[in-house]
Design an enzyme around this catalytic site. Structure first.
Site, short mmCIF file in Angstrom:
data_model
loop_
_atom_site.label_atom_id
_atom_site.label_comp_id
_atom_site.label_asym_id
_atom_site.label_seq_id
_atom_site.Cartn_x
_atom_site.Cartn_y
_atom_site.Cartn_z
N GLU A 1 0.84 -1.19 0.00
CA GLU A 1 0.00 0.00 0.00
C GLU A 1 0.87 1.24 0.00
OE1 GLU A 1 -2.12 -1.64 3.02
OE2 GLU A 1 -3.53 -2.46 1.55
N HIS B 1 -2.42 -5.96 11.87
CA HIS B 1 -3.43 -6.92 11.41
C HIS B 1 -3.32 -8.28 12.11
CE1 HIS B 1 -3.39 -4.66 7.25
NE2 HIS B 1 -3.97 -3.97 8.18
N ASN C 1 -6.05 -6.27 3.43
CA ASN C 1 -6.43 -5.74 4.75
C ASN C 1 -7.66 -6.50 5.25
OD1 ASN C 1 -5.60 -3.79 2.62
ND2 ASN C 1 -5.01 -2.62 4.41
P1 FDA Z 1 -11.38 -5.33 17.12
O1 FDA Z 1 -9.98 -5.26 17.58
O2 FDA Z 1 -11.84 -4.35 16.11
O3 FDA Z 1 -12.37 -5.17 18.37
C1 FDA Z 1 -12.15 -5.85 19.58
C2 FDA Z 1 -12.64 -4.98 20.73
O4 FDA Z 1 -12.69 -5.76 21.92
C3 FDA Z 1 -11.72 -3.79 21.04
O5 FDA Z 1 -12.49 -2.61 21.04
C4 FDA Z 1 -11.15 -4.11 22.42
O6 FDA Z 1 -10.91 -2.96 23.20
C5 FDA Z 1 -12.23 -4.99 23.02
N1 FDA Z 1 -11.73 -5.92 24.03
C6 FDA Z 1 -10.61 -6.68 24.00
N2 FDA Z 1 -10.51 -7.45 25.10
C7 FDA Z 1 -11.59 -7.17 25.86
C8 FDA Z 1 -12.06 -7.64 27.12
N3 FDA Z 1 -11.38 -8.59 27.80
N4 FDA Z 1 -13.20 -7.12 27.62
C9 FDA Z 1 -13.89 -6.17 26.94
N5 FDA Z 1 -13.50 -5.70 25.73
C10 FDA Z 1 -12.37 -6.19 25.21
N6 FDA Z 1 -7.79 -3.25 8.62
C11 FDA Z 1 -8.27 -3.04 7.37
O7 FDA Z 1 -9.01 -3.89 6.85
N7 FDA Z 1 -7.95 -1.90 6.70
C12 FDA Z 1 -7.12 -0.95 7.22
O8 FDA Z 1 -6.87 0.09 6.59
C13 FDA Z 1 -6.58 -1.18 8.52
N8 FDA Z 1 -5.70 -0.30 9.10
C14 FDA Z 1 -5.30 -0.47 10.42
C15 FDA Z 1 -4.51 0.51 11.03
C16 FDA Z 1 -4.19 0.38 12.39
C17 FDA Z 1 -3.33 1.42 13.05
C18 FDA Z 1 -4.69 -0.74 13.14
C19 FDA Z 1 -4.38 -0.89 14.60
C20 FDA Z 1 -5.47 -1.69 12.51
C21 FDA Z 1 -5.77 -1.58 11.16
N9 FDA Z 1 -6.57 -2.53 10.52
C22 FDA Z 1 -6.99 -2.33 9.22
C23 FDA Z 1 -6.98 -3.77 11.22
C24 FDA Z 1 -8.46 -3.77 11.66
O9 FDA Z 1 -8.77 -2.60 12.37
C25 FDA Z 1 -8.70 -5.03 12.53
O10 FDA Z 1 -8.43 -6.17 11.72
C26 FDA Z 1 -10.12 -5.13 13.04
O11 FDA Z 1 -10.47 -4.01 13.83
C27 FDA Z 1 -10.34 -6.40 13.85
O12 FDA Z 1 -11.71 -6.55 14.11
P2 FDA Z 1 -12.21 -7.48 15.29
O13 FDA Z 1 -13.70 -7.45 15.31
O14 FDA Z 1 -11.55 -8.79 15.17
O15 FDA Z 1 -11.64 -6.83 16.65
#
Ligand code: FDA
Length: 497
Positions: free
Chosen positions: A353, A438, A476
């Site tokens: 990207e 990711h 992604n």
């Molecule tokens: P996600 O991580 O979204 O949600 C999990 C939630 O559970 C969080 O809010 C967390 O706080 C909560 N949690 C965890 N443990 C807990 C507990 N014990 N009790 C209560 N709550 C709890 N992807 C993409 O497709 N395109 C992109 O451009 C990008 N860019 C990117 C940039 C950056 C900086 C990051 C960090 C990530 C990306 N991503 C991405 C990745 C993408 O954001 C990621 O794959 C998804 O958010 C994952 O979705 P999930 O539903 O799996 O979990």
């Protein structure tokens, strides 16, 4: 409150959790979502909900006293700064061999991510989720996910003239001169809003570099899509700053769930115990894996199968920068939202990207986040002496990703007569190989769970997030996480509710 009994409890409010909560609520089921991060619905002292990218403050990081920016230096100087410890939005979670960046708050990763919303090529899908019927995914669930998330591609005519995408046009020109296809990458950013930002008729967000610590305006995070629809159902309660620590079978059916309420300094203010008939684990790949591995090892859910914790990967993330010639400036104004990439997946296992370096000054640098077909998979383990879950990823496992990325950048450097930047990740360091954005896997579909995310040893427990995907999506991941959750919840509602 403590002692309560709820029908459905969803742990986490990212993509997987939001899909599950919305579809259950629409089917007439009451849902309670538990989210360890903040709500992100109230402006701070500066009038903005989210902190600025170049001026990180306590809102920027999850419980750290110093920032841990993915690009840790510039021109060889460290750029991290001291901040107040606070339940901020971006978690840089450190394991022995890798730092895993994750969003914290209602909306999960959608609050901090780049919005790149990519459906994998159909020919790559078999390798990603071999037990899933691709016809259903490509005819029903990917289109549904893309529609609900508001995915669109940039207006190609505007791309050609937008000042804020000069860096991407330089990236395209150099890719094409080396014979690589440059492809537009769809995004959930509101492109009409970005045109107004560029024209100066609306407050700047992507064009002002906002991204890693939240977008105050134009990005359609889950707050503007699934979570908005969830609020409209009136059937879903969300508890921010609450963290689930245990789930175990309750004496009279259902599950006993232990929950800690957190202060914004990260201290536990109250511990609550409730009973839930059904629990969805949607805490993200790392959050869900850590919980399940701990609960299996400590006897709360001892019968979980031996695949729990396995199959974790970093989606092959590796970063690098290239130095351009003085006649190839990438621009002082750079939209934070990437819009195109260099596709060498079939030949070299790499999709790069073209990313911004929104410093506000001319850097003569091109910056890339490359997704590669890295074969390594790690495992989460319970460490009884520290009472923590460890991940056995090793830093050297990034080497295949570097080799794959080189299939693109060695060639571009040779064509252009340019070199890599070595000042962005420390001194004399070319590759950003210490991190991933990711995380994927840890409770893989059809291995740790059945083919729809059921933890079959415990009726009423489900996995619904990125931990179902075995380590790599070739693109992604969030569109695939969303589409898979749409598929699984449809089957679960039809058969189990
Ligand atoms: P996600 O991580 O979204 O949600 C999990 C939630 O559970 C969080 O809010 C967390 O706080 C909560 N949690 C965890 N443990 C807990 C507990 N014990 N009790 C209560 N709550 C709890 N992807 C993409 O497709 N395109 C992109 O451009 C990008 N860019 C990117 C940039 C950056 C900086 C990051 C960090 C990530 C990306 N991503 C991405 C990745 C993408 O954001 C990621 O794959 C998804 O958010 C994952 O979705 P999930 O539903 O799996 O979990």
């Amino acid at each position: 409150s403590s002692g309560a009994r709820v029908s459905v409890l969803v742990i986490g409010s990212g993509y997987g959790g939001s899909v599950a909560a919305l579809r259950l609520a629409q089917a007439g089921v009451d849902v309670h979502m538990i989210e360890m991060g903040m709500a992100w619905d109230t402006p701070g002292a500066d009038g903005k909900i989210f902190a600025h990218t170049t001026k990180p403050d306590e809102r920027s990081f999850w419980l750290r006293t110093k920032t841990k920016q993915p690009l840790s230096s510039f021109l060889g100087f460290p750029i991290d700064r001291d901040i107040q410890r606070y339940t901020g939005i971006l978690d840089a979670e450190e394991f022995a061999g890798i730092t895993v960046y994750q969003g914290r708050g209602v909306g999960g990763g959608s609050l901090v991510n780049g919005g790149m919303a990519v459906t994998p090529k159909r020919e790559n899908f078999r390798a990603i989720l071999p037990s899933v019927n691709p016809d259903e995914m490509y005819n029903v669930y990917y289109p549904r996910a893309n529609a609900e998330l508001g995915v669109h591609t940039i207006d190609p005519a505007w791309f050609e003239v937008a000042e804020c995408y000069q860096y991407a046009r330089v990236g395209r020109k150099q890719a094409q001169r080396s014979g690589f296809p440059f492809v537009f990458v769809p995004n959930v950013y509101d492109w009409d809003y970005m045109k107004q930002e560029q024209a100066g008729t609306a407050p700047r967000s992507a064009v002002a570099g906002e991204l890693l610590y939240g977008n105050n305006y134009g990005k359609k995070s889950l707050q503007k899509t699934y979570l908005k629809q969830i609020a409209a159902t009136g059937r879903v309660t969300i508890s921010p700053l609450h963290r689930v620590t245990s789930v175990t079978p309750a004496p009279r059916g259902g599950y006993t769930v232990e929950i800690e309420q957190l202060t914004t300094a990260g201290a536990v203010s109250t511990t609550k115990t409730i009973t839930a008939d059904t629990v969805f684990f949607a805490a993200g790949s790392v959050g869900t894996s850590k919980l399940l591995v701990k609960l299996k090892a400590t006897g709360a859910l001892p019968n979980l199968n031996s695949e729990i914790g396995k199959g974790w990967g970093d989606n092959g993330n590796v970063m690098c920068g290239r130095a351009n010639h003085i006649w190839d400036p990438t621009g002082t104004l750079q939209a934070s939202v990437p819009t195109g990439g260099i596709d060498n997946w079939a030949a070299g296992g790499a999709f790069a990207e073209v990313a911004p370096l929104p410093t506000g000054i001319e850097t003569w640098a091109s910056f890339y986040l490359t997704l590669t077909n890295n074969p390594h998979r790690a495992r989460f383990h319970w460490n009884p002496s520290t009472k923590q879950v460890d991940l056995d990823w090793q830093k050297v496992w990034k080497q295949p990703s570097i080799e794959m990325a080189k299939t693109i950048f060695h060639k571009i450097n040779a064509t252009e007569g340019t070199i890599y930047r070595s000042d962005l990740f420390g001194v004399n360091t070319i590759w950003g190989d210490h991190l991933t954005y990711h995380p994927l896997g840890g409770a893989v579909l059809n291995k740790a769970t059945d083919n729809y995310g059921r933890l079959v040893e415990y009726p009423g427990l489900y996995v619904m997030d990125g931990s179902l995907i075995p380590g790599n999506t070739s693109v992604n991941p969030f569109v695939t996480i969303t589409a898979l959750a749409e598929r699984n919840i449809e089957e679960i509602i039809a058969s189990d509710f």
